[in-house]
Every structure is written in C-alpha cells, then in structure tokens.
Scaffold this motif. Structure first.
Motif, PDB file in Angstrom:
ATOM      1  N   TRP A 107      -7.037  -1.377  -7.068  1.00 57.51           N
ATOM      2  CA  TRP A 107      -5.843  -1.658  -6.271  1.00 57.51           C
ATOM      3  C   TRP A 107      -4.894  -2.550  -7.092  1.00 57.51           C
ATOM      4  O   TRP A 107      -3.836  -2.509  -7.058  1.00 57.51           O
ATOM      5  N   GLU A 108      -5.370  -3.455  -8.013  1.00 63.78           N
ATOM      6  CA  GLU A 108      -4.444  -4.304  -8.801  1.00 63.78           C
ATOM      7  C   GLU A 108      -3.735  -3.585  -9.632  1.00 63.78           C
ATOM      8  O   GLU A 108      -2.248  -3.466  -9.842  1.00 63.78           O
ATOM      9  N   TYR A 109      -4.438  -2.372 -10.312  1.00 64.52           N
ATOM     10  CA  TYR A 109      -3.607  -1.459 -11.247  1.00 64.52           C
ATOM     11  C   TYR A 109      -2.593  -0.745 -10.467  1.00 64.52           C
ATOM     12  O   TYR A 109      -1.433  -0.438 -11.037  1.00 64.52           O
ATOM     13  N   LEU A 110      -2.839  -0.071  -9.148  1.00 68.63           N
ATOM     14  CA  LEU A 110      -1.927   0.702  -8.398  1.00 68.63           C
ATOM     15  C   LEU A 110      -0.859  -0.385  -7.838  1.00 68.63           C
ATOM     16  O   LEU A 110       0.167   0.334  -7.544  1.00 68.63           O
ATOM     17  N   CYS A 111      -0.905  -1.721  -7.723  1.00 71.11           N
ATOM     18  CA  CYS A 111       0.044  -2.389  -7.291  1.00 71.11           C
ATOM     19  C   CYS A 111       0.849  -3.100  -8.438  1.00 71.11           C
ATOM     20  O   CYS A 111       1.917  -3.934  -8.194  1.00 71.11           O
ATOM     21  N   ASP A 112       0.372  -2.905  -9.630  1.00 71.34           N
ATOM     22  CA  ASP A 112       1.248  -3.593 -10.868  1.00 71.34           C
ATOM     23  C   ASP A 112       2.628  -3.350 -10.710  1.00 71.34           C
ATOM     24  O   ASP A 112       3.175  -2.226 -10.577  1.00 71.34           O
ATOM     25  N   GLY A 113       3.613  -4.349 -10.737  1.00 70.15           N
ATOM     26  CA  GLY A 113       4.731  -4.229 -10.782  1.00 70.15           C
ATOM     27  C   GLY A 113       5.354  -4.074  -9.321  1.00 70.15           C
ATOM     28  O   GLY A 113       6.617  -4.476  -9.361  1.00 70.15           O
ATOM     29  N   ASP A 114       4.743  -4.306  -8.533  1.00 67.73           N
ATOM     30  CA  ASP A 114       5.285  -4.300  -7.142  1.00 67.73           C
ATOM     31  C   ASP A 114       5.829  -5.563  -6.765  1.00 67.73           C
ATOM     32  O   ASP A 114       5.617  -6.703  -7.159  1.00 67.73           O
ATOM     33  N   PRO A 115       6.887  -5.632  -5.942  1.00 64.95           N
ATOM     34  CA  PRO A 115       7.708  -6.925  -5.649  1.00 64.95           C
ATOM     35  C   PRO A 115       7.025  -7.741  -4.758  1.00 64.95           C
ATOM     36  O   PRO A 115       7.435  -9.016  -4.733  1.00 64.95           O
ATOM     37  N   ALA A 159       0.943  -1.130  -0.119  1.00 67.30           N
ATOM     38  CA  ALA A 159       0.007  -0.095   0.031  1.00 67.30           C
ATOM     39  C   ALA A 159       0.948   1.272   0.282  1.00 67.30           C
ATOM     40  O   ALA A 159       0.606   2.250  -0.801  1.00 67.30           O
ATOM     41  N   ALA A 160       2.025   1.191   0.757  1.00 62.03           N
ATOM     42  CA  ALA A 160       2.708   2.508   0.962  1.00 62.03           C
ATOM     43  C   ALA A 160       3.479   2.771  -0.511  1.00 62.03           C
ATOM     44  O   ALA A 160       3.533   3.546  -0.950  1.00 62.03           O
ATOM     45  N   ARG A 161       3.832   1.639  -1.076  1.00 62.18           N
ATOM     46  CA  ARG A 161       4.595   1.839  -2.488  1.00 62.18           C
ATOM     47  C   ARG A 161       3.652   2.145  -3.366  1.00 62.18           C
ATOM     48  O   ARG A 161       3.949   2.911  -4.226  1.00 62.18           O
ATOM     49  N   ALA A 162       2.558   1.556  -3.513  1.00 61.96           N
ATOM     50  CA  ALA A 162       1.467   1.983  -4.379  1.00 61.96           C
ATOM     51  C   ALA A 162       1.146   3.477  -4.363  1.00 61.96           C
ATOM     52  O   ALA A 162       0.888   4.089  -5.276  1.00 61.96           O
ATOM     53  N   LEU A 163       0.941   3.985  -2.907  1.00 58.10           N
ATOM     54  CA  LEU A 163       0.654   5.276  -2.884  1.00 58.10           C
ATOM     55  C   LEU A 163       1.718   6.288  -3.614  1.00 58.10           C
ATOM     56  O   LEU A 163       1.616   7.128  -4.158  1.00 58.10           O
ATOM     57  N   ALA A 164       3.057   5.817  -3.288  1.00 55.35           N
ATOM     58  CA  ALA A 164       4.281   6.544  -3.877  1.00 55.35           C
ATOM     59  C   ALA A 164       4.244   6.493  -5.338  1.00 55.35           C
ATOM     60  O   ALA A 164       4.482   7.701  -6.053  1.00 55.35           O
ATOM     61  N   ARG A 165       3.877   5.283  -5.987  1.00 58.59           N
ATOM     62  CA  ARG A 165       4.008   5.294  -7.289  1.00 58.59           C
ATOM     63  C   ARG A 165       2.837   6.323  -7.965  1.00 58.59           C
ATOM     64  O   ARG A 165       2.959   6.627  -9.244  1.00 58.59           O
ATOM     65  N   ALA A 166       1.868   6.363  -7.364  1.00 60.62           N
ATOM     66  CA  ALA A 166       0.590   7.082  -7.767  1.00 60.62           C
ATOM     67  C   ALA A 166       0.862   8.704  -7.384  1.00 60.62           C
ATOM     68  O   ALA A 166       0.181   9.485  -7.660  1.00 60.62           O
ATOM     69  N   ASN A 167       2.065   9.034  -6.890  1.00 58.66           N
ATOM     70  CA  ASN A 167       2.624  10.439  -6.600  1.00 58.66           C
ATOM     71  C   ASN A 167       1.308  11.093  -5.578  1.00 58.66           C
ATOM     72  O   ASN A 167       1.230  12.187  -5.426  1.00 58.66           O
TER      73      ASN A 167
END
Length: 233
Positions: free
Chosen positions: A219-227, A19-27
């Motif tokens: 959620w899946e879109y925002l997490c795409d590519g997350d490790p 969740a933290a990284r998804a928020l960062a990727r989405a600026n």
C-alpha cells in the motif's frame, strides 16, 4: 442526529481518493473504474465519478446506500458494490478495475491460477462472470456478487474485475496481486508452460499471509508520491 446522518470523515475521503489514484498509477484503471469504502452497515463512500487518476485532493466521493437507489451522478456499475456489501458483511471495500492482463485472459474465458505467492490470495480459483456486457441492472449486479461468493475477486469476461476486501488498503493491494497473477499466467502460457504446477490449497493458505506488513508495505509503495500520502499512512 443519528450516526447515519454523519458525513464521512476527512480521513475516509482521503483514503478513497488515494486508493483511486494508486490504482491509476499502477495502470489498474484508466477512464473507467471506481472504488468504495464501507462506512457502516447501511452506507458506503464511493469515489468521484471521473477517471480515477484525475481525482484531486479535495474532490469528495458520494455516500451511497447499501440498499436503495443510486444517488444522482453515481455511476451505474456502483450497483455491484451495493450487492457485495449486502451479501458480505465482512467486506469493508470494493474496487471495480480494468487490469490489462486480467482483461486479456478473461477475453478467452481464463482467470489466473494460483501459481506464485501473490496468486495464493485467490486460491483455489478466481471465479469468472461469463458475460461481457456492462452491468446496468440490479439483476446483473446481484449475479456478479453471487459469482464472487466468498472469493477475494471475480473476473468479468472482457470487462475487468471486481475485488472485495476487509479494508480499502488491502483491496488496492489485492488488485495489484491479481494483475501480477495474470501476468504470470500469460507468460507461462506464452512459453508453453501452462501445465506447470499451481499452489495446492494447503500451500496457498500458508502463503497468503498478512503478517510482516505484507499489505501495508505494498500500500505504501503504491501510494508513494500521492498528495495525500501523509493523511492515509
């Protein structure tokens, strides 16, 4: 050992990190911001106290009591999470974010109106905490939680936003929706169309659905590519 002595599960730790990284990727966050997941009535898990996009796959969060002092090393504004969890037993996740367009509007004491589908989740209005100061005391944190009330989000003047939701996946998605509503609001105002229609409470209630995997797909879109994608889907 009581259930309160149990450590968070590996999946719960992964969820908070993703969740933290998804928020960062989405600026939606940068150097500042934090997210948490309720563990039970008395505890929640907050992400590591560092820029959210820099949280690695094995950097665990910290368990924080809903009532009591913040553990050593936990950021001061996590008090906001504590007070929301106290007031809202149905809330399963809280996010403190810094969305750009939400920040711009809030600096003029404006919050986005429910003008389109993604704004419908915040009908009839997003409340404004009209104080630009950082939240460093329990009194301030209690004030933010009270201003949030039963809403999905509260905007802090010139200081970002706080979103509360039943689970952390939905909280991340609602953060994205809130910033999209702010984008629409800014563009309409820039075009001189601020007097245009908003969704009525009835229209918003029909549109603000969770059916059709609305939250899951975003959620899946925002997490795409997350490790840790495979651990949280």
């Amino acid at each position: 050992m009581s259930q309160h002595d149990n450590a968070p599960t590996a999946r719960q730790q992964s969820l908070v990190r993703a969740a933290a990284r998804a928020l960062a990727r989405a600026n939606l966050v940068h150097a500042y911001g934090h997210c948490s997941l309720r563990l039970d009535a008395d505890r929640f898990l907050v992400c590591a106290a560092k820029p959210m996009g820099m949280i690695g796959p094995h950097e665990d969060g910290t368990v924080v009591p809903v009532r009591g002092e913040l553990p050593e090393g936990v950021l001061g504004e996590v008090r906001i999470h504590q007070h929301i969890y106290r007031l809202r037993p149905e809330v399963g996740a809280v996010i403190r974010s810094m969305p750009r367009d939400v920040m711009t509007l809030s600096s003029a004491r404006v919050t986005p109106a429910p003008r389109h589908g993604m704004g419908s989740y915040f009908s009839p209005a997003v409340p404004l905490w009209d104080d630009p100061q950082l939240i460093r005391t329990d009194e301030q944190a209690a004030g933010v939680a009270a201003k949030l009330g039963t809403a999905a989000a509260v905007v802090m003047r010139g200081n970002g936003a706080v979103v509360a939701a039943p689970n952390i996946e939905q909280a991340v998605v609602l953060n994205w929706y809130l910033e999209d509503a702010a984008r629409i609001e800014l563009q309409l105002r820039a075009a001189g169309l601020a007097d245009g229609p908003t969704l009525s409470p009835e229209e918003a209630a029909r549109r603000a659905t969770g059916a059709g995997r609305i939250f899951e797909r975003m959620w899946e879109y925002l997490c795409d590519g997350d490790p840790e994608f495979a651990n949280v889907i």
